[in-house]
Design a protein around this motif. Sequence first.
Motif, PDB file in Angstrom:
ATOM      1  N   PHE A 196      -6.047   8.151  -8.125  1.00 48.39           N
ATOM      2  CA  PHE A 196      -6.730   8.423  -6.859  1.00 48.39           C
ATOM      3  C   PHE A 196      -5.690   8.711  -5.769  1.00 48.39           C
ATOM      4  CE2 PHE A 196      -9.645   5.134  -8.826  1.00 48.39           C
ATOM      5  CZ  PHE A 196     -10.518   6.065  -9.365  1.00 48.39           C
ATOM      6  N   THR A 197      -5.635   9.968  -5.343  1.00 48.95           N
ATOM      7  CA  THR A 197      -4.669  10.346  -4.295  1.00 48.95           C
ATOM      8  C   THR A 197      -4.854   9.482  -3.053  1.00 48.95           C
ATOM      9  OG1 THR A 197      -4.709  12.621  -5.084  1.00 48.95           O
ATOM     10  CG2 THR A 197      -3.866  12.259  -2.845  1.00 48.95           C
ATOM     11  N   TRP A 198      -6.115   9.188  -2.729  1.00 49.64           N
ATOM     12  CA  TRP A 198      -6.422   8.470  -1.481  1.00 49.64           C
ATOM     13  C   TRP A 198      -6.805   7.015  -1.746  1.00 49.64           C
ATOM     14  CZ3 TRP A 198      -4.622  11.124   2.372  1.00 49.64           C
ATOM     15  CH2 TRP A 198      -4.581  12.524   2.280  1.00 49.64           C
ATOM     16  N   SER A 199      -6.160   6.407  -2.725  1.00 49.95           N
ATOM     17  CA  SER A 199      -6.429   5.009  -3.050  1.00 49.95           C
ATOM     18  C   SER A 199      -6.116   4.099  -1.861  1.00 49.95           C
ATOM     19  CB  SER A 199      -5.571   4.578  -4.239  1.00 49.95           C
ATOM     20  OG  SER A 199      -5.632   3.182  -4.437  1.00 49.95           O
ATOM     21  N   HIS A 200      -6.848   2.990  -1.783  1.00 52.53           N
ATOM     22  CA  HIS A 200      -6.522   1.967  -0.782  1.00 52.53           C
ATOM     23  C   HIS A 200      -5.108   1.439  -0.995  1.00 52.53           C
ATOM     24  CE1 HIS A 200      -6.938  -1.640  -3.473  1.00 52.53           C
ATOM     25  NE2 HIS A 200      -7.608  -0.746  -4.186  1.00 52.53           N
ATOM     26  N   ALA A 201      -4.598   1.521  -2.228  1.00 50.48           N
ATOM     27  CA  ALA A 201      -3.243   1.058  -2.523  1.00 50.48           C
ATOM     28  C   ALA A 201      -2.181   2.094  -2.170  1.00 50.48           C
ATOM     29  CB  ALA A 201      -3.131   0.698  -4.006  1.00 50.48           C
ATOM     30  N   ILE A 220      -2.460   4.023   0.923  1.00 47.43           N
ATOM     31  CA  ILE A 220      -2.680   4.467   2.296  1.00 47.43           C
ATOM     32  C   ILE A 220      -1.374   4.693   3.045  1.00 47.43           C
ATOM     33  CG2 ILE A 220      -3.237   2.049   2.906  1.00 47.43           C
ATOM     34  CD1 ILE A 220      -4.278   5.203   4.866  1.00 47.43           C
ATOM     35  N   PHE A 221      -0.407   3.779   2.933  1.00 45.38           N
ATOM     36  CA  PHE A 221       0.796   3.976   3.740  1.00 45.38           C
ATOM     37  C   PHE A 221       1.835   4.876   3.075  1.00 45.38           C
ATOM     38  CE2 PHE A 221      -1.195   0.679   6.199  1.00 45.38           C
ATOM     39  CZ  PHE A 221      -1.132   1.301   7.431  1.00 45.38           C
ATOM     40  N   TYR A 222       1.718   5.088   1.771  1.00 41.10           N
ATOM     41  CA  TYR A 222       2.489   6.168   1.162  1.00 41.10           C
ATOM     42  C   TYR A 222       2.021   7.493   1.744  1.00 41.10           C
ATOM     43  CZ  TYR A 222       4.289   9.483  -2.238  1.00 41.10           C
ATOM     44  OH  TYR A 222       4.930  10.555  -2.813  1.00 41.10           O
ATOM     45  N   ASN A 223       0.701   7.667   1.825  1.00 39.07           N
ATOM     46  CA  ASN A 223       0.148   8.910   2.383  1.00 39.07           C
ATOM     47  C   ASN A 223       0.488   9.074   3.858  1.00 39.07           C
ATOM     48  OD1 ASN A 223      -1.053   9.898   0.001  1.00 39.07           O
ATOM     49  ND2 ASN A 223      -2.836   8.554   0.289  1.00 39.07           N
ATOM     50  N   VAL A 224       0.435   7.989   4.620  1.00 34.30           N
ATOM     51  CA  VAL A 224       0.805   8.057   6.039  1.00 34.30           C
ATOM     52  C   VAL A 224       2.263   8.497   6.180  1.00 34.30           C
ATOM     53  CG1 VAL A 224       1.281   6.644   8.088  1.00 34.30           C
ATOM     54  CG2 VAL A 224      -0.922   6.451   6.918  1.00 34.30           C
ATOM     55  N   ASP A 244       0.823  -1.226   0.000  1.00 33.04           N
ATOM     56  CA  ASP A 244       0.000   0.000   0.000  1.00 33.04           C
ATOM     57  C   ASP A 244       0.848   1.262   0.000  1.00 33.04           C
ATOM     58  OD1 ASP A 244      -2.243  -1.581  -0.048  1.00 33.04           O
ATOM     59  OD2 ASP A 244      -2.769  -1.295   2.056  1.00 33.04           O
ATOM     60  N   LEU A 245       1.916   1.230  -0.785  1.00 32.38           N
ATOM     61  CA  LEU A 245       2.844   2.358  -0.867  1.00 32.38           C
ATOM     62  C   LEU A 245       2.872   2.974  -2.264  1.00 32.38           C
ATOM     63  CD1 LEU A 245       5.785   0.768   1.174  1.00 32.38           C
ATOM     64  CD2 LEU A 245       4.365   2.698   1.919  1.00 32.38           C
ATOM     65  N   ARG A 246       1.819   2.740  -3.047  1.00 31.16           N
ATOM     66  CA  ARG A 246       1.768   3.306  -4.393  1.00 31.16           C
ATOM     67  C   ARG A 246       1.424   4.794  -4.332  1.00 31.16           C
ATOM     68  NH1 ARG A 246       1.118  -0.834  -8.487  1.00 31.16           N
ATOM     69  NH2 ARG A 246       1.000  -2.893  -7.518  1.00 31.16           N
ATOM     70  N   VAL A 247       1.887   5.525  -5.313  1.00 33.83           N
ATOM     71  CA  VAL A 247       1.626   6.963  -5.376  1.00 33.83           C
ATOM     72  C   VAL A 247       0.362   7.194  -6.208  1.00 33.83           C
ATOM     73  CG1 VAL A 247       2.554   9.223  -5.998  1.00 33.83           C
ATOM     74  CG2 VAL A 247       4.112   7.380  -5.275  1.00 33.83           C
ATOM     75  N   ASN A 298       8.445  -0.291  -7.508  1.00 35.35           N
ATOM     76  CA  ASN A 298       8.577   1.052  -6.923  1.00 35.35           C
ATOM     77  C   ASN A 298       8.289   1.044  -5.428  1.00 35.35           C
ATOM     78  OD1 ASN A 298       9.264   2.210  -9.349  1.00 35.35           O
ATOM     79  ND2 ASN A 298       7.203   2.939  -9.821  1.00 35.35           N
ATOM     80  N   GLU A 299       7.294   0.254  -5.006  1.00 37.39           N
ATOM     81  CA  GLU A 299       6.997   0.147  -3.578  1.00 37.39           C
ATOM     82  C   GLU A 299       8.177  -0.477  -2.834  1.00 37.39           C
ATOM     83  OE1 GLU A 299       2.436  -0.683  -2.753  1.00 37.39           O
ATOM     84  OE2 GLU A 299       3.153  -1.895  -4.442  1.00 37.39           O
ATOM     85  N   HIS A 300       8.759  -1.516  -3.437  1.00 41.13           N
ATOM     86  CA  HIS A 300       9.919  -2.167  -2.813  1.00 41.13           C
ATOM     87  C   HIS A 300      11.063  -1.175  -2.663  1.00 41.13           C
ATOM     88  CE1 HIS A 300      13.509  -4.843  -2.636  1.00 41.13           C
ATOM     89  NE2 HIS A 300      12.701  -5.560  -1.878  1.00 41.13           N
ATOM     90  N   ARG A 301      11.260  -0.357  -3.679  1.00 36.37           N
ATOM     91  CA  ARG A 301      12.324   0.652  -3.627  1.00 36.37           C
ATOM     92  C   ARG A 301      12.024   1.706  -2.553  1.00 36.37           C
ATOM     93  NH1 ARG A 301      11.969   2.371  -8.533  1.00 36.37           N
ATOM     94  NH2 ARG A 301      13.202   0.636  -9.344  1.00 36.37           N
TER      95      ARG A 301
END
Length: 345
Positions: A185-190, A192-196, A177-180, A217-220
């Motif tokens: 969708f800025t607030w996508s379920h995918a 959430i933790f990028y936003n946090v 859940d670290l996708r941009v 990209n999330e792994h990076r």
Amino acid sequence: MATHFDPAAAAQPGSGIFGLPHSPDEAHVVVIPVPFEATTSYGGGTSDGPAALLEASKQVDLFDVETGRPYERGIAMLEAPAELHTWNERAKERALLVIEAGGIESGEAELLAAAKDVNGFSEKLNDHVYRTAKQWLEQGKLVAAVGGDHAISFGIVQAHAEKYPGMGVLHLDAHADLRVAYEGFTWSHASIFYNVCERIPGVKTLVQVGLRDMSENEHRYIEDSGGRIHAFYDAVLQQNRFDGLPWNQQVKQIVDKLPQQVYLSFDIDGLDPVLCPNTGTPVPGGLSFPEATALVAGVVRSGRTIVGFDLTEVAPDPEGSEWDANVGARLLYKMIGWMLKSQKA
């Protein structure tokens, strides 16, 4: 609690969560229902999760061998305002245009406008959850939320991070859940933790457990986090188990990465999908129910404090089976029990 309440009796008609008689003002634990799943990009149904959890909770026995009698402290679920259901329906309708087009990559004005509308509804939702959580936290309550998709967690994490700056988040999930801004969708379920991580500096550490489906990209992003994010990948956890490392030792390795105050954010798909077959994005692998509850117990047994939590992505079976909600309700009660047990007062 009403003097005539019998914890061993069947839940009474009209009773609250777990068949309890408490009002939110009487309860020590307040649960916020968030029936919202606007950005769900695969399977749907999680907006029905809070109602399904409420119903299934009434079949849970209230005495727990590990945590005792959590119900004695009082547990109540709020009612979801009608406007949340309205926002969800309108946002889902607008999001469908974008999802069916594969996102906003084409730059078409219609898609960009739809994504903007969805982001607007999500911001309203975030504000509602944040204000609700903050209100009850200020009254000295322990506060949890049930979704809905994982995007509903932002507001309650924000409220807890303000009250407990420097807290850690223990995140059980099949996905990072670290996708941009996934699909626009800025607030996508995918996301959430990028936003946090990007927007809530009060979260000191993010410890992710059970990850088995993510982008490069999330792994990076995890690798480049400078130690703020610790990932415990499902493949590694399973290999350790195959090599004979007991689960309690793996739990200790996980918990050691957390600060004193811990917020739990559990996506039900972090579990083996046998336990949640109707969740939106099931992935083979994951934790068993005893492994998940032992992880929560390990946080408390280490002397750390669970300050709050959310449970998301529980989706009832459209054919009518209550299995997903049954598992979710039992995990919910375990999380409440260990949270109460962790409180030093």
